[in-house]
Design an enzyme around this catalytic site. Structure first.
Site, PDB file in Angstrom:
ATOM      1  N   LYS A   1     -51.301 -90.935 105.899  1.00  0.00           N
ATOM      2  CA  LYS A   1     -50.890 -90.678 104.525  1.00  0.00           C
ATOM      3  C   LYS A   1     -49.385 -90.637 104.416  1.00  0.00           C
ATOM      4  O   LYS A   1     -48.768 -89.952 105.231  1.00  0.00           O
ATOM      5  CB  LYS A   1     -51.481 -89.330 104.092  1.00  0.00           C
ATOM      6  CG  LYS A   1     -51.030 -88.870 102.729  1.00  0.00           C
ATOM      7  CD  LYS A   1     -51.484 -87.469 102.461  1.00  0.00           C
ATOM      8  CE  LYS A   1     -50.883 -87.030 101.130  1.00  0.00           C
ATOM      9  NZ  LYS A   1     -51.021 -85.636 100.899  1.00  0.00           N
TER      10      LYS A   1
ATOM     11  N   LYS B   1     -49.326 -87.132 108.423  1.00  0.00           N
ATOM     12  CA  LYS B   1     -48.898 -87.011 107.035  1.00  0.00           C
ATOM     13  C   LYS B   1     -47.386 -86.897 107.018  1.00  0.00           C
ATOM     14  O   LYS B   1     -46.811 -86.024 107.672  1.00  0.00           O
ATOM     15  CB  LYS B   1     -49.536 -85.758 106.425  1.00  0.00           C
ATOM     16  CG  LYS B   1     -49.039 -85.438 105.031  1.00  0.00           C
ATOM     17  CD  LYS B   1     -49.816 -84.300 104.406  1.00  0.00           C
ATOM     18  CE  LYS B   1     -49.230 -83.929 103.058  1.00  0.00           C
ATOM     19  NZ  LYS B   1     -49.976 -82.840 102.417  1.00  0.00           N
TER      20      LYS B   1
HETATM   21  C1  PBG Z   1     -51.034 -80.787  99.719  1.00  0.00           C
HETATM   22  C2  PBG Z   1     -51.191 -82.215  99.439  1.00  0.00           C
HETATM   23  C3  PBG Z   1     -50.244 -83.096  98.905  1.00  0.00           C
HETATM   24  C4  PBG Z   1     -50.897 -84.304  98.745  1.00  0.00           C
HETATM   25  C5  PBG Z   1     -52.188 -84.143  99.216  1.00  0.00           C
HETATM   26  N1  PBG Z   1     -52.349 -82.843  99.661  1.00  0.00           N
HETATM   27  C6  PBG Z   1     -48.869 -82.894  98.422  1.00  0.00           C
HETATM   28  C7  PBG Z   1     -47.780 -82.522  99.324  1.00  0.00           C
HETATM   29  O1  PBG Z   1     -47.900 -82.501 100.550  1.00  0.00           O
HETATM   30  O2  PBG Z   1     -46.738 -82.186  98.752  1.00  0.00           O
HETATM   31  C8  PBG Z   1     -50.277 -85.536  98.158  1.00  0.00           C
HETATM   32  C9  PBG Z   1     -51.234 -86.448  97.513  1.00  0.00           C
HETATM   33  C10 PBG Z   1     -50.626 -87.420  96.576  1.00  0.00           C
HETATM   34  O3  PBG Z   1     -49.388 -87.528  96.436  1.00  0.00           O
HETATM   35  O4  PBG Z   1     -51.407 -88.126  95.934  1.00  0.00           O
HETATM   36  N2  PBG Z   1     -50.498 -80.502 100.952  1.00  0.00           N
HETATM   37 ZN    ZN Z   2     -49.708 -78.403 100.977  1.00  0.00          ZN
END
Ligand code: PBG
Ligand code: ZN
Length: 330
Positions: free
Chosen positions: A253, A200
């Protein structure tokens, strides 16, 4: 060049593009609604749905409304859902994340009661539940990895006990998969699947999500835990580690901008790969379409097929319902 001219009258790639039936016949990539997962933002209360400014047509919804959303999606052939909770109150330690009566356990129970066949995944992270908006516990102004692990584990157990089929840790703490697997097993939840947000990235594309979940970090950014987009090999290492810790499904992601990593992971690992087409991907298409600059349906299908072509098995997208609708009409 001369040789190519000689064969030209005989070899024509355009033959295979001559009609829709012909194009469909030779299409290399296909998927159906079973591969789609619909993310949903759950708020406390009853009978409420709220608009999200930066994500037109996506809503925050109370559990009872989520039940009808699930019903509608099931009718379209979408079988899997990913829940994010927005609690009524946040605190420094994010205690709402593991409240057994919190917004997510409550929604899971309500959905499962009506639709036990719906596959429910619950996001496991702290940022929606902490006042500072970071994905972990803060100590001395930093996100503390090891203090965060037991809290994530407690949250995962709470969601699994409420009936989640899948828990999806997204905080990017080292060792989170192992900590969650151990806690699930200790609680007799041996069959709960872990879908890990393995690679991620610290991405500009999460902006709209943070509006939706009210989870913008109050100070600093997420670059000390989410990955640097310059690193592809490191993404493979993150995935490798999650597999060794017991992940059942791995994730890349965002999806758009990271198709190379989906492709590489597909060729290297044998676990199911999920690709999360995040909020910013949704909003870019939606925003441009609303301005009349691109065709929304064409753009979203091109995006989803690119993710599938790269090698994703599971596609998480806010467009799931629209895609399902379009697949039906072909
Ligand atoms: C929480 C999380 C996030 C997303 C999924 N889980 C946001 C982040 O890391 O700030 C993003 C999903 C999206 O942008 O659709 N950790
Ligand atoms: Zn988070």
């Amino acid at each position: 060049m001369e040789d190519e001219f000689k064969i030209f009258p005989y070899i024509r790639e355009r033959r295979l593009r001559s009609s829709k039936a012909m194009r469909d016949l030779v299409a290399e990539t296909a998927f159906d609604t079973s591969s789609l997962m619909l993310p949903m933002f759950i708020i406390p209360g009853k009978g409420k749905s709220q608009k999200i400014e930066s994500m037109p047509d996506v809503i925050r919804q109370t559990a009872d409304i989520a039940v009808s959303t699930v019903s509608r999606a099931l009718n379209l052939g979408i079988k899997s859902f990913l829940l994010f909770g927005i609690p009524s109150a946040k605190d420094e330690m994010g205690t709402g994340a593991y409240d057994e009566n919190g917004v997510i356990p409550d929604a899971i129970k309500k959905i499962k009661k009506e639709y036990p066949e719906a596959l429910i995944a619950a996001d496991v992270c702290m940022c929606e539940y902490t006042t500072h908006g970071h994905c972990g516990i803060i100590k001395n102004g930093r996100v503390d990895n090891d203090l965060t692990l037991p809290v994530l584990a407690k949250a995962a157990v709470a969601y699994a006990e409420a009936g989640a089929d899948v828990v999806a840790p997204s905080s990017m703490m080292d060792g989170q998969v192992r900590a969650i697997r151990a806690a699930l097993n200790d609680s007799g939840l041996k069959d709960t699947v872990i879908m890990s947000y393995s690679s991620k990235f610290a991405s500009s594309l999460y902006g709209p999500f943070r509006e939706a979940a009210d989870s913008r970090p109050a100070f600093g950014d997420r670059k000390t835990y989410q990955m640097d987009y310059r690193n592809g090999r490191q993404a493979m290492r993150e995935i490798e580690l999650d597999i060794s810790e017991g992940a059942d499904i791995i994730m890349v992601k965002p999806a758009m901008f990271y198709l190379d990593l989906i492709f590489t992971a597909r060729n290297r690992f044998n676990l199911p790969i999920a690709a999360y087409s995040v909020s910013g991907e949704y909003s870019m298409i939606k925003g441009a379409a609303m301005n009349g600059w691109i065709n929304e349906n064409d753009a979203l299908m091109e995006l989803i097929y690119s993710i599938k072509r790269a090698g994703a098995d599971i596609m998480i997208t806010y467009y799931a319902e629209k895609i399902a609708d379009m697949l039906r009409q072909r």
